[in-house]
Design a protein around this motif. Structure first.
Motif, PDB file in Angstrom:
ATOM      1  N   SER A  93      -0.414   4.493  -0.571  1.00 31.05           N
ATOM      2  CA  SER A  93      -1.172   5.602   0.008  1.00 31.05           C
ATOM      3  C   SER A  93      -2.542   5.103   0.432  1.00 31.05           C
ATOM      4  O   SER A  93      -3.080   4.167  -0.146  1.00 31.05           O
ATOM      5  N   GLY A  94      -3.072   5.727   1.471  1.00 30.39           N
ATOM      6  CA  GLY A  94      -4.388   5.367   1.978  1.00 30.39           C
ATOM      7  C   GLY A  94      -4.323   4.276   3.028  1.00 30.39           C
ATOM      8  O   GLY A  94      -3.257   3.826   3.443  1.00 30.39           O
ATOM      9  N   ASP A  95      -5.519   3.836   3.449  1.00 31.75           N
ATOM     10  CA  ASP A  95      -5.646   2.845   4.526  1.00 31.75           C
ATOM     11  C   ASP A  95      -6.119   1.485   4.020  1.00 31.75           C
ATOM     12  O   ASP A  95      -6.487   0.620   4.799  1.00 31.75           O
ATOM     13  N   LEU A 123       0.864  -1.164   0.000  1.00 32.32           N
ATOM     14  CA  LEU A 123       0.000   0.000   0.000  1.00 32.32           C
ATOM     15  C   LEU A 123       0.907   1.222   0.000  1.00 32.32           C
ATOM     16  O   LEU A 123       1.766   1.350   0.880  1.00 32.32           O
ATOM     17  N   SER A 167      -7.359   4.307  -1.911  1.00 25.03           N
ATOM     18  CA  SER A 167      -6.004   3.845  -1.628  1.00 25.03           C
ATOM     19  C   SER A 167      -5.304   3.410  -2.912  1.00 25.03           C
ATOM     20  O   SER A 167      -5.946   2.969  -3.859  1.00 25.03           O
TER      21      SER A 167
END
Length: 154
Positions: free
Chosen positions: A45-47, A43, A52
């Protein structure tokens, strides 16, 4: 032009377990079950939810390549995962993007069924999209079965 393709794969494990292994834990599971093909998934970026961005590094024809995909929709309760591959060597001079809509459903005898619709947005002039898509479909079936075998063993 856009080619839409569908895939259905039956598995012996329950839908929630397959969704967890194939979607939620994919960054850890894929490099373990297919080390010859998937070198890493992370990952960036994001959760992990909608919006994401994930980068996947793959080995294809002895060459390390990558792809990035954006999570369009993730519904953990209904086992739905939608994403768009928008960058990477996978697309190079073939596709503008590829959009996937996937869902795990309960199947017979406690198993599950993986259902996916893929939309391949073809770059003008690319010939051979159908053959490429057939090959990618075979790879996807192999990945599903590899994850299933890994989850059964662990």
């Amino acid at each position: 032009a856009v080619i839409t393709d569908q895939l259905e794969v039956a598995c012996t494990l329950p839908a929630d377990k397959m969704f967890k292994g194939f979607v939620l834990d994919a960054d850890d599971v894929f490099p373990k079950v297919m080390p010859q093909a998937i070198k890493s998934a992370e990952l960036i970026s994001g959760d992990g939810g909608a919006g994401s961005i994930r980068k996947v590094c793959v080995l294809e024809d002895d060459k390390l390549t990558y792809m990035k995909h954006k999570v369009d929709f993730l519904d953990r309760e209904n086992l739905v995962f939608c994403y768009t591959i928008f960058e990477g060597d996978f697309l190079e001079s073939k596709f503008e993007k590829v959009v996937y809509e996937t869902k795990w459903e309960s199947g017979p005898d406690g198993g599950s069924i993986f259902k996916a619709t893929a939309k391949f947005y073809i770059v003008p002039g690319f010939e051979g999209a159908e053959n490429f898509i057939t090959t990618e479909k075979e790879k996807a079936i192999g990945m599903i079965k590899a994850v299933e075998a890994h989850l059964k063993a662990n």
